[in-house]
Design a protein around this motif. Sequence first.
Motif, PDB file in Angstrom:
ATOM      1  N   LEU A 140       0.871  -1.171  -0.042  1.00 16.56           N
ATOM      2  CA  LEU A 140       0.071  -0.202   0.075  1.00 16.56           C
ATOM      3  C   LEU A 140       0.927   1.330   0.091  1.00 16.56           C
ATOM      4  N   ASP A 141       2.059   1.206   0.641  1.00 17.98           N
ATOM      5  CA  ASP A 141       3.043   2.409   0.637  1.00 17.98           C
ATOM      6  C   ASP A 141       3.582   2.597  -0.379  1.00 17.98           C
ATOM      7  N   ASP A 142       3.672   1.564  -1.423  1.00 19.91           N
ATOM      8  CA  ASP A 142       4.613   1.341  -2.763  1.00 19.91           C
ATOM      9  C   ASP A 142       3.910   2.571  -3.637  1.00 19.91           C
ATOM     10  N   GLY A 143       2.772   3.242  -3.334  1.00 21.13           N
ATOM     11  CA  GLY A 143       2.417   3.805  -4.362  1.00 21.13           C
ATOM     12  C   GLY A 143       1.596   3.345  -5.690  1.00 21.13           C
ATOM     13  N   SER A 144       0.526   2.670  -5.313  1.00 16.88           N
ATOM     14  CA  SER A 144       0.214   1.773  -6.255  1.00 16.88           C
ATOM     15  C   SER A 144      -1.044   2.440  -6.750  1.00 16.88           C
ATOM     16  N   ASP A 145      -1.151   3.990  -6.870  1.00 16.86           N
ATOM     17  CA  ASP A 145      -2.125   4.682  -7.366  1.00 16.86           C
ATOM     18  C   ASP A 145      -1.884   4.781  -8.967  1.00 16.86           C
ATOM     19  N   GLY A 146      -0.909   4.455  -9.508  1.00 15.78           N
ATOM     20  CA  GLY A 146      -0.657   4.518 -10.812  1.00 15.78           C
ATOM     21  C   GLY A 146       0.064   5.557 -11.534  1.00 15.78           C
ATOM     22  N   ALA A 147       0.561   6.413 -10.531  1.00 14.63           N
ATOM     23  CA  ALA A 147       1.073   7.751 -10.992  1.00 14.63           C
ATOM     24  C   ALA A 147       2.487   7.088 -11.407  1.00 14.63           C
ATOM     25  N   GLY A 148       2.961   7.423 -12.784  1.00 11.33           N
ATOM     26  CA  GLY A 148       4.138   6.752 -13.144  1.00 11.33           C
ATOM     27  C   GLY A 148       4.398   5.492 -13.448  1.00 11.33           C
ATOM     28  N   ASN A 149       3.477   4.651 -13.397  1.00 10.06           N
ATOM     29  CA  ASN A 149       3.401   3.277 -13.730  1.00 10.06           C
ATOM     30  C   ASN A 149       2.686   2.822 -14.688  1.00 10.06           C
ATOM     31  N   ASP A 150       3.282   1.970 -15.332  1.00  4.66           N
ATOM     32  CA  ASP A 150       2.327   1.527 -16.626  1.00  4.66           C
ATOM     33  C   ASP A 150       1.438   0.615 -16.334  1.00  4.66           C
ATOM     34  N   GLN A 151       0.339   0.209 -17.010  1.00  2.00           N
ATOM     35  CA  GLN A 151      -0.867  -0.389 -16.844  1.00  2.00           C
ATOM     36  C   GLN A 151      -0.478  -1.805 -16.066  1.00  2.00           C
ATOM     37  N   ALA A 152       0.485  -2.550 -16.609  1.00  3.76           N
ATOM     38  CA  ALA A 152       0.992  -3.704 -16.380  1.00  3.76           C
ATOM     39  C   ALA A 152       1.242  -3.673 -14.876  1.00  3.76           C
ATOM     40  N   ASP A 153       2.252  -2.741 -14.508  1.00  2.37           N
ATOM     41  CA  ASP A 153       2.588  -2.530 -13.205  1.00  2.37           C
ATOM     42  C   ASP A 153       1.523  -2.283 -11.996  1.00  2.37           C
ATOM     43  N   VAL A 154       0.528  -1.556 -12.730  1.00  2.00           N
ATOM     44  CA  VAL A 154      -0.626  -1.236 -11.735  1.00  2.00           C
ATOM     45  C   VAL A 154      -1.470  -2.476 -11.557  1.00  2.00           C
ATOM     46  N   GLY A 155      -1.658  -3.355 -12.518  1.00  2.00           N
ATOM     47  CA  GLY A 155      -2.298  -4.412 -12.555  1.00  2.00           C
ATOM     48  C   GLY A 155      -1.689  -5.482 -11.805  1.00  2.00           C
ATOM     49  N   SER A 156      -0.244  -5.699 -11.770  1.00  2.00           N
ATOM     50  CA  SER A 156       0.553  -6.532 -11.014  1.00  2.00           C
ATOM     51  C   SER A 156       0.217  -6.230  -9.466  1.00  2.00           C
ATOM     52  N   LYS A 157       0.615  -5.071  -9.338  1.00  2.00           N
ATOM     53  CA  LYS A 157       0.333  -4.514  -7.686  1.00  2.00           C
ATOM     54  C   LYS A 157      -0.984  -4.842  -7.219  1.00  2.00           C
ATOM     55  N   GLY A 158      -2.022  -4.731  -8.188  1.00  2.00           N
ATOM     56  CA  GLY A 158      -3.651  -5.010  -7.644  1.00  2.00           C
ATOM     57  C   GLY A 158      -3.748  -6.558  -7.363  1.00  2.00           C
ATOM     58  N   LEU A 159      -3.161  -7.236  -8.308  1.00  2.00           N
ATOM     59  CA  LEU A 159      -3.285  -8.824  -8.020  1.00  2.00           C
ATOM     60  C   LEU A 159      -2.575  -8.917  -6.804  1.00  2.00           C
ATOM     61  N   GLU A 160      -1.251  -8.528  -6.630  1.00  2.00           N
ATOM     62  CA  GLU A 160      -0.435  -8.940  -5.563  1.00  2.00           C
ATOM     63  C   GLU A 160      -1.272  -8.632  -4.104  1.00  2.00           C
ATOM     64  N   ARG A 161      -1.817  -7.461  -4.042  1.00  2.00           N
ATOM     65  CA  ARG A 161      -2.702  -6.815  -3.124  1.00  2.00           C
ATOM     66  C   ARG A 161      -3.812  -7.768  -2.577  1.00  2.00           C
ATOM     67  N   ASP A 162      -4.374  -7.954  -3.523  1.00  2.00           N
ATOM     68  CA  ASP A 162      -5.746  -9.049  -3.578  1.00  2.00           C
ATOM     69  C   ASP A 162      -4.988 -10.115  -3.077  1.00  2.00           C
ATOM     70  N   ALA A 163      -3.937 -10.816  -3.507  1.00  2.00           N
ATOM     71  CA  ALA A 163      -3.397 -12.277  -2.897  1.00  2.00           C
ATOM     72  C   ALA A 163      -3.120 -12.201  -1.456  1.00  2.00           C
ATOM     73  N   GLU A 164      -2.578 -10.937  -1.116  1.00  2.00           N
ATOM     74  CA  GLU A 164      -2.207 -10.733   0.158  1.00  2.00           C
ATOM     75  C   GLU A 164      -3.487 -10.723   1.100  1.00  2.00           C
ATOM     76  N   LEU A 165      -4.395 -10.050   0.723  1.00  2.00           N
ATOM     77  CA  LEU A 165      -5.859  -9.808   1.279  1.00  2.00           C
ATOM     78  C   LEU A 165      -6.372 -11.005   1.448  1.00  2.00           C
ATOM     79  N   SER A 166      -6.406 -11.824   0.724  1.00  2.00           N
ATOM     80  CA  SER A 166      -6.973 -13.031   0.534  1.00  2.00           C
ATOM     81  C   SER A 166      -6.259 -14.262   1.668  1.00  2.00           C
ATOM     82  N   LEU A 167      -4.735 -13.984   1.473  1.00  2.00           N
ATOM     83  CA  LEU A 167      -3.981 -14.798   2.447  1.00  2.00           C
ATOM     84  C   LEU A 167      -4.173 -14.481   3.963  1.00  2.00           C
ATOM     85  N   ARG A 168      -4.225 -13.072   4.109  1.00  2.00           N
ATOM     86  CA  ARG A 168      -4.525 -12.588   5.374  1.00  2.00           C
ATOM     87  C   ARG A 168      -5.893 -13.068   6.004  1.00  2.00           C
TER      88      ARG A 168
END
Length: 133
Positions: free
Chosen positions: A49-77
């Motif tokens: 969440l601190d990694d700036g996943s708001d998309g500023a300066g990131n391409d769409q693939a980075d944003v999507g990858s971070k979103g999937l990773e965040r969702d996986a972490e939330l599911s794991l938690r």
Amino acid sequence: MPKSTLLVRSDEDPWSESELAEVKSELEADLGRLRDELEQTARDLADLLDDGSDGAGNDQADVGSKGLERDAELSLRANQQELLFQTEKALGRLADGSYGQCESCGEAIGKNRLMAFPRATLCIPCKQREERR
């Protein structure tokens, strides 16, 4: 936790002190491990969440990858929290003498089932009924 008060099936021997100690030890080890895993998952999630996943300066693939990773972490938690709850509940049932009693029908869950899955709260017939719903 007097062993004679714990419910067993008619074809089973009463719980021995060593069997109960083994189950309790396994549950307590799981409790510590799950708490550690939850702390690590919380740190990982905070980092994501601190990694700036708001998309500023990131391409769409980075944003999507971070979103999937965040969702996986939330599911794991969520899964870790559920296992922690089940483990605490099993330890509580050991302490209050209700360990081994099905929460649905009140019959014995069965020692073999509990030795394989010490967090079980339902006998096999009740668990099968629950899964069919």
